[in-house]
Structures are given as structure tokens and as C-alpha cells.
Scaffold this active site. Structure first.
Site, PDB file in Angstrom:
ATOM      1  N   CYS A  24      13.600  10.686   6.873  1.00 23.26           N
ATOM      2  CA  CYS A  24      13.635  10.274   8.276  1.00 23.26           C
ATOM      3  C   CYS A  24      15.034  10.382   8.860  1.00 23.26           C
ATOM      4  O   CYS A  24      15.204  10.444  10.069  1.00 23.26           O
ATOM      5  CB  CYS A  24      13.155   8.836   8.384  1.00 23.26           C
ATOM      6  SG  CYS A  24      14.051   7.770   7.255  1.00 23.26           S
ATOM      7  N   GLU A  33      10.485  15.961  14.896  1.00 23.66           N
ATOM      8  CA  GLU A  33      10.980  15.963  13.523  1.00 23.66           C
ATOM      9  C   GLU A  33      10.286  17.097  12.749  1.00 23.66           C
ATOM     10  O   GLU A  33       9.063  17.089  12.614  1.00 23.66           O
ATOM     11  CB  GLU A  33      10.545  14.608  12.949  1.00 23.66           C
ATOM     12  CG  GLU A  33      11.278  14.086  11.795  1.00 23.66           C
ATOM     13  CD  GLU A  33      10.691  12.717  11.367  1.00 23.66           C
ATOM     14  OE1 GLU A  33       9.525  12.403  11.661  1.00 23.66           O
ATOM     15  OE2 GLU A  33      11.435  11.976  10.718  1.00 23.66           O
ATOM     16  N   LYS A  72       0.854  -1.193   0.000  1.00 19.44           N
ATOM     17  CA  LYS A  72       0.000   0.000   0.000  1.00 19.44           C
ATOM     18  C   LYS A  72       0.884   1.235   0.000  1.00 19.44           C
ATOM     19  O   LYS A  72       1.436   1.623   1.018  1.00 19.44           O
ATOM     20  CB  LYS A  72      -0.924   0.044   1.229  1.00 19.44           C
ATOM     21  CG  LYS A  72      -2.031   1.081   1.032  1.00 19.44           C
ATOM     22  CD  LYS A  72      -2.413   1.837   2.280  1.00 19.44           C
ATOM     23  CE  LYS A  72      -1.571   3.022   2.595  1.00 19.44           C
ATOM     24  NZ  LYS A  72      -1.582   4.146   1.652  1.00 19.44           N
ATOM     25  N   GLU A 109       9.883   1.066  10.364  1.00 18.05           N
ATOM     26  CA  GLU A 109      10.891   2.116  10.102  1.00 18.05           C
ATOM     27  C   GLU A 109      10.164   3.434  10.328  1.00 18.05           C
ATOM     28  O   GLU A 109       9.399   3.872   9.468  1.00 18.05           O
ATOM     29  CB  GLU A 109      11.397   2.025   8.648  1.00 18.05           C
ATOM     30  CG  GLU A 109      12.110   0.739   8.298  1.00 18.05           C
ATOM     31  CD  GLU A 109      13.531   0.683   8.842  1.00 18.05           C
ATOM     32  OE1 GLU A 109      14.015   1.685   9.389  1.00 18.05           O
ATOM     33  OE2 GLU A 109      14.145  -0.385   8.723  1.00 18.05           O
TER      34      GLU A 109
HETATM   35  P1  NAP Z   1       2.383   8.348   7.563  1.00 21.46           P
HETATM   36  O1  NAP Z   1       1.367   9.399   7.598  1.00 21.46           O
HETATM   37  O2  NAP Z   1       2.571   7.493   8.752  1.00 21.46           O
HETATM   38  O3  NAP Z   1       2.053   7.456   6.288  1.00 21.46           O
HETATM   39  C1  NAP Z   1       2.837   6.344   5.940  1.00 21.46           C
HETATM   40  C2  NAP Z   1       1.945   5.327   5.262  1.00 21.46           C
HETATM   41  O4  NAP Z   1       0.984   4.853   6.200  1.00 21.46           O
HETATM   42  C3  NAP Z   1       1.164   5.894   4.092  1.00 21.46           C
HETATM   43  O5  NAP Z   1       1.025   4.902   3.093  1.00 21.46           O
HETATM   44  C4  NAP Z   1      -0.185   6.188   4.727  1.00 21.46           C
HETATM   45  O6  NAP Z   1      -1.234   6.191   3.789  1.00 21.46           O
HETATM   46  C5  NAP Z   1      -0.314   5.005   5.649  1.00 21.46           C
HETATM   47  N1  NAP Z   1      -1.277   5.170   6.736  1.00 21.46           N
HETATM   48  C6  NAP Z   1      -1.696   6.303   7.338  1.00 21.46           C
HETATM   49  N2  NAP Z   1      -2.596   6.000   8.308  1.00 21.46           N
HETATM   50  C7  NAP Z   1      -2.738   4.646   8.311  1.00 21.46           C
HETATM   51  C8  NAP Z   1      -3.511   3.719   9.070  1.00 21.46           C
HETATM   52  N3  NAP Z   1      -4.316   4.119  10.047  1.00 21.46           N
HETATM   53  N4  NAP Z   1      -3.396   2.405   8.784  1.00 21.46           N
HETATM   54  C9  NAP Z   1      -2.596   1.971   7.811  1.00 21.46           C
HETATM   55  N5  NAP Z   1      -1.830   2.801   7.053  1.00 21.46           N
HETATM   56  C10 NAP Z   1      -1.900   4.119   7.315  1.00 21.46           C
HETATM   57  O7  NAP Z   1       3.830   8.925   7.237  1.00 21.46           O
HETATM   58  P2  NAP Z   1       4.221   9.898   6.057  1.00 21.46           P
HETATM   59  O8  NAP Z   1       3.843  11.272   6.430  1.00 21.46           O
HETATM   60  O9  NAP Z   1       3.746   9.363   4.754  1.00 21.46           O
HETATM   61  O10 NAP Z   1       5.816   9.733   6.069  1.00 21.46           O
HETATM   62  C11 NAP Z   1       6.639  10.527   6.834  1.00 21.46           C
HETATM   63  C12 NAP Z   1       7.127   9.776   8.056  1.00 21.46           C
HETATM   64  O11 NAP Z   1       7.778   8.578   7.639  1.00 21.46           O
HETATM   65  C13 NAP Z   1       8.154  10.561   8.820  1.00 21.46           C
HETATM   66  O12 NAP Z   1       7.907  10.453  10.202  1.00 21.46           O
HETATM   67  C14 NAP Z   1       9.466   9.858   8.479  1.00 21.46           C
HETATM   68  O13 NAP Z   1      10.471  10.003   9.440  1.00 21.46           O
HETATM   69  C15 NAP Z   1       9.020   8.453   8.319  1.00 21.46           C
HETATM   70  N6  NAP Z   1       9.975   7.694   7.505  1.00 21.46           N
HETATM   71  C16 NAP Z   1      10.753   6.765   8.125  1.00 21.46           C
HETATM   72  C17 NAP Z   1      11.692   6.070   7.401  1.00 21.46           C
HETATM   73  C18 NAP Z   1      12.564   5.057   8.066  1.00 21.46           C
HETATM   74  O14 NAP Z   1      13.184   4.276   7.348  1.00 21.46           O
HETATM   75  N7  NAP Z   1      12.638   4.998   9.379  1.00 21.46           N
HETATM   76  C19 NAP Z   1      11.841   6.306   6.031  1.00 21.46           C
HETATM   77  C20 NAP Z   1      11.022   7.253   5.422  1.00 21.46           C
HETATM   78  C21 NAP Z   1      10.076   7.944   6.182  1.00 21.46           C
HETATM   79  P3  NAP Z   1      -1.719   7.541   3.051  1.00 21.46           P
HETATM   80  O15 NAP Z   1      -0.487   8.319   2.674  1.00 21.46           O
HETATM   81  O16 NAP Z   1      -2.438   7.010   1.861  1.00 21.46           O
HETATM   82  O17 NAP Z   1      -2.574   8.285   4.024  1.00 21.46           O
END
Ligand code: NAP
Length: 525
Positions: free
Chosen positions: A330, A427, A221, A296
Site C-alpha cells: 500500500c 493504485e 480473518k 488501513e
Molecule cells: P481486499 O480485497 O480488500 O481484502 C482484504 C481483506 O478483506 C481480505 O481478508 C478479504 O478476504 C477481506 N474481504 C473482502 N471482501 C470482504 C467483505 N465483503 N467483508 C469482509 N471482508 C472482506 O484487499 P486485498 O486485495 O487483499 O489487499 C490489497 C489492498 O490492501 C490494497 O488496496 C492495499 O493498498 C491495501 N493495503 C493497505 C495497507 C495499509 O496499511 N493501508 C496495508 C496493506 C494493504 P479474502 O481475501 O478472503 O477475499
């Protein structure tokens, strides 16, 4: 982010749309796009890589109720395409398809799986430009970075193709002479992979590559903001001979899709990259069916510049660690801790380097800083800056929206940041570099570790003993010494504390998709 899904969803009703017509009707006419975007889209279309449907059991499908979501270009606001807004029913079908394919895919020899993965790698590399253009259009990152991500993303497929053939078990010396003790490594089963928008390709390949190499099948997804890169990569996987059902892609209503994956007893593992808040929900939701979980999550990376650092190396490294993808990674340096003796000199050189960054549309060759992903991301940055200045920090450069409008923000440097400010505690996920002065090594390490996050940390020093001591004291999963860009497919990537569980990349990342089976052969005489 998930709330945006429903806001941007366009209800088409339940009428039947023939697949081919539906696909073309979802592509916005090129004449409605700016010249640059239109030309980029034309290249992508002529390579056959603009996929606008989900992938279930090897078939390109719409949402069952016909709903779609707009995919927008964050640099211009223009709509690039509409993709299906799927939910639990489509996810259940994707899981069923992954589950039935698991039995055939996992029975192939490692060499057969390796060959398909290698072919997928080759196809990604041969379509490098179109994939990078797609990524720049839907995510905003500059083309140079997008091309870098295609190479980086592809490297996980290549590495997994190689490593598929090296998934060895063990023979353990027995405790009784008529026994033989064996350990087999077997694929975990169906994997649910949920990925973010900031690395639209690499966060998928880093999961799907090792999963497929081990014999697992996957339901991916991608983020609603960047589904087009994911769908193009999935198309190339099909072309490479990865069988229908081994890789499925659904997108749309994130909580519904997430719940369907969590509730299924057929899904044996959840692998997630994204925010810590959503990661915690997925971890809790996995408990009911006791799934394996890899997470992650978010970081709060310290970047520590000691008095004895080579100033050019420190400025170049901090700049790369902070401003990659406009601060939206991240592992981005979130707090730059600078020792008092070098603070003024570093700040002057760093600001000069930041001034050289060119903000613009990622399709323009000179651009080094693209837009933020959306308006909410800009508002978050503004909130953090207001909080810092109200508590005594001073904006040394930037500190406001860019004159280009949209979600462009000026590369920013803020001085005298302290540990009571949001810029220190959370962050920022934007192009803001907070400078924090410190006196002693101990104070720097304490400040660096004063957070629930533990993903990446960076240190700049010429002292080898200090490099060792500080690296060992940092409560982080990754440490860069005199280097600001350290991720590679051959090294384990992942966090400690609330930055996550498990590792991706390297031989350790392969283990995340394997179960150990102990076999005791008795009465051998
Ligand atoms: P996010 O809002 O958590 O979204 C990540 C994914 O989860 C998206 O596909 C999102 O879908 C989905 N999602 C949201 N709510 C969900 C739920 N209730 N159930 C299942 N899936 C759900 O994060 P983001 O804003 O896209 O990404 C930024 C974050 O990712 C930052 O905190 C960053 O540090 C972290 N990150 C971490 C790493 C690592 O390797 N540690 C790497 C890259 C990014 P939708 O987008 O379709 O809503």
C-alpha cells in the site's frame, strides 16, 4: 477478491472428519510438489507449523459443513494445502469465545499480558525461517523480504509487550475543591481484525499485538490467499500461553464472515487492512452497532525527485519504494514525479537499477522479484499499461508478462505518464514505475495531492527548507524524506483522506484499542 473464495471452494459435504485425519488429509503430499517447495514444506511440517484448520476457543476446527479452500503457490500454481471455508456460524462461535475470554484476559495484570506477548515474540523469532518459508510459498515474496517481514511483524508483538505496562490514565485538576477527576483507559472489548494477503504476518501482528496488550480479545480473518502464515502465528500464540479464546482465526467466505462480525453487538471494534472499496463497506456496516473502526486502505504514493536530489540516493530510495513485494504494498511509490532538470539522468540511472532486479521463484536465493498474487493482478497491470500507452505514455522497460509464465510480470518503467491515465489515478499494485515530469515545486505538490488517497509519500532533495515545506504540504499520513522504506513499529502508520482512519504501531496505535472512562469522585470534604 472475495468472489475467488467461492470459486476455489471444494465441497466435501457434511460428513464428519476426525480432526487429526482431516488435518493431515488437507496437506498435499510432498511428492506432488516441486523439489524446492517440497523441501520448504518439510521444514515447516517438522517444526509443527503447518496448521490447516481454523482456531476457535483454542481448538483447531474444520468448517462446519466440511467445505475447504485451496491455498496455492502463486509462483508455480501448485496446491499447498486446503483450509476450511468458514462462514457465519463459525464466526459467531469465534466471537462468543472471544467475548467470554475477554472477562478473564482483560482482568490479568499488564505484566502478565506482557509476559505472554513477549513469549509469543520469542517463539516467532525462533521460528523465523519456517514462517518466512510459509510466506514465500503462499504469497510469493522473495525469502529475503519474507524474513524481513517476520522481523517487522514480530516487532509489533515485542513493542506491544513493552507498551502493555505503560497504559497510563490521567488525573485532572478538579474544578471544585471537594472533587477528584480521573481518566481510566480500558480495553475496547472484542475486536474483529480483517487482513490482506500482501503482508500475511505483519498486518495481523500490527493489530493483534496492541489489542491483546490492552486486554482486548480478537477474531482474525486472514486473506483466503495467505491463511497458512496466520494459522502458524496463531499456533505460536497458543504455545506462548495466550489463552484459548483470546485469539481466534476464521477464514473462508469473506462477506459472510465480515457480516457476522459487523452484526454482532459483542464485537466492539473492527480493524481492517485492505482495499478502499471493502473498507468503505465495513465502515458503513459498523454504523448499525456503532463500533469503533480503524481502516488501513489503499494508497497512491507520489515519489517526488527534485533537481537537487542526490541521484544515487533517489534511485535507491525510489527502487525500494516501488518494487518491494513486486509493487504489491500500500506504500509502494505509485507515481514517480521527476523535475525536468534531472528527468533524463534519473530515468537512465533508474532503468539501469530496475534491470538489475531478478525475477523468479521467491525460494531461489537470487530472486528479488516474485510473482504477482494471481492472474487477476496481472490483468489489472496489463489494463493500466494499455490505458497509458493508448494515451501517449511510452514503455521504457518491460511492459509485458515475464517469460517464466504464471503471474510473473517484467519490472517495468513507463515514461511521460500524465494525470488522465489510470497509472496516475489508481493504485497499480504491480511492478510498474510510471515517470511523470514536472517543472515547479508547486506543480509537484499539486500533482501529488491530486488523488483521494493519502497514505505514503516520498521526496528526494538535498534542501532542508524544501524538505520541510513540501512534507508539510503533502496530504499524506507518512512522508519519507530521502528514504524509500520508512515503516517501523515505533512510528504511527496510517493514512488520511480515503486511505483510512486511525494509526497502527507506536503509542498512538495502542490508543486505537482503548476507551477512555472519566470518573468524578465527589463530596470528598
Ligand atoms: P481486499 O480485497 O480488500 O481484502 C482484504 C481483506 O478483506 C481480505 O481478508 C478479504 O478476504 C477481506 N474481504 C473482502 N471482501 C470482504 C467483505 N465483503 N467483508 C469482509 N471482508 C472482506 O484487499 P486485498 O486485495 O487483499 O489487499 C490489497 C489492498 O490492501 C490494497 O488496496 C492495499 O493498498 C491495501 N493495503 C493497505 C495497507 C495499509 O496499511 N493501508 C496495508 C496493506 C494493504 P479474502 O481475501 O478472503 O477475499
Amino acid at each position: 477478491m472475495a468472489m475467488m473464495t467461492m470459486r476455489r471452494a471444494v465441497a466435501l459435504g457434511a460428513r464428519h472428519i476426525p480432526a487429526a485425519a482431516a488435518a493431515s488429509s488437507r496437506v498435499v503430499p510432498l511428492r506432488h510438489m516441486s523439489a524446492d517447495a517440497g523441501a520448504a514444506m518439510e521444514k515447516i511440517l517438522s517444526a509443527g507449523l503447518l496448521r490447516t484448520q481454523g482456531l476457535i476457543a483454542g481448538k483447531w476446527v474444520d468448517a462446519y459443513d466440511g467445505k475447504t479452500i485451496e491455498v496455492q503457490n502463486p509462483a508455480t500454481g501448485e496446491v499447498l494445502a486446503n483450509v476450511p471455508c468458514m462462514g457465519s456460524r463459525e464466526t459467531s462461535d469465534a466471537i462468543a469465545s472471544a467475548h467470554s475470554t475477554f472477562y478473564s484476559w482483560s482482568k490479568l495484570t499488564a505484566s502478565e499480558r506482557s509476559k505472554a506477548l513477549r513469549k509469543w515474540y520469542d517463539l516467532i523469532i525462533s521460528h523465523k525461517e519456517e514462517l518466512a518459508l510459509l510466506m514465500t510459498l503462499e504469497q510469493g515474496k522473495p525469502m529475503k523480504e519474507a524474513l524481513g517481514e517476520v522481523n517487522y511483524g514480530a516487532s509489533f508483538i515485542e513493542y506491544s509487550a513493552e507498551e502493555a505496562k505503560r497504559i497510563y490514565g490521567d488525573i485532572i485538576p478538579p474544578t471544585l475543591s471537594d472533587r477528584r477527576l480521573l481518566v481510566l483507559k480500558q480495553p475496547v472489548g472484542v475486536v474483529g481484525a480483517i487482513t490482506p494477503w500482501n503482508f500475511p504476518l505483519a498486518m495481523i501482528t500490527r493489530k493483534v499485538g496492541p489489542a491483546l496488550a490492552c486486554g482486548c480479545t480478537v477474531v482474525v480473518k486472514p486473506s483466503e490467499f495467505t491463511p497458512l502464515t496466520a494459522l502458524a502465528a496463531a499456533d505460536l500464540a497458543l504455545q506462548a500461553g495466550i489463552p484459548a479464546g483470546a485469539l481466534n482465526v476464521v477464514m473462508g467466505n469473506a462477506p459472510e464472515i465480515g457480516d457476522a462480525l459487523l452484526q454482532s453487538t459483542q464485537v466492539r471494534k473492527i480493524t481492517f487492512t485492505g482495499s478502499t472499496a471493502v473498507g468503505k463497506k465495513l465502515m458503513a456496516g459498523s454504523a448499525n452497532t456503532v463500533k469503533k473502526v480503524s481502516l488501513e486502505l489503499g494508497g497512491n504514493a507520489p515519489c517526488i525527485v527534485f533537481d537537487d536530489a542526490d541521484i544515487d540516493v533517489a534511485v535507491k530510495g525510489s527502487l525500494a519504494a516501488k518494487f518491494r513485494n513486486s509493487g504489491q504494498t500500500c506504500v509502494c511509490a505509485n507515481r514517480i514525479l521527476v523535475q525536468e532538470g534531472i528527468y533524463e539522468k534519473f530515468a537512465t540511472a533508474f532503468i539501469k537499477a530496475v534491470q538489475s532486479l531478478k525475477v523468479g521463484n521467491g525460494l531461489e536465493e537470487s530472486t528479488s522479484q516474485g510473482p504477482l498474487i494471481n492472474e487477476a493482478a496481472v490483468q489489472k497491470v496489463e489494463k493500466f499499461i494499455n490505458d497509458a500507452t493508448s494515451k501517449g505514455a511510452n514503455v521504457m522497460l518491460g511492459g509485458k508478462r515475464h517469460s517464466l509464465g504464471m503471474s510473473f510480470y517484467e519490472p517495468t518503467v513507463v515514461g511521460n505518464v500524465s494525470n488522465d491515465m489510470l497509472l496516475f489515478r489508481e493504485e497499480v499494485f504491480g511492478p510498474v514505475a510510471p515517470l511523470i515530469p514536472f517543472k515547479t515545486v508547486e506543480e509537484a505538490v499539486n500533482m501529488a495531492n491530486d488523488t483521494n488517497a493519502g497514505l505514503a509519500a516520498y521526496i528526494f532533495t538535498k534542501s532542508i527548507p524544501r524538505s520541510w515545506r513540501v512534507s508539510e504540504s503533502l496530504e499524506y499520513g507518512l512522508v519519507g524524506v530521502n528514504e524509500g522504506v520508512i515503516s517501523t513499529e515505533v512510528a504511527p502508520f496510517g493514512g488520511v483522506k480515503q486511505s483510512g482512519l486511525g494509526r497502527e504501531g507506536s503509542k498512538y496505535g495502542i490508543d486505537e484499542y482503548l476507551e477512555l472512562k472519566y470518573i468524578c469522585m465527589g463530596n470528598l470534604g
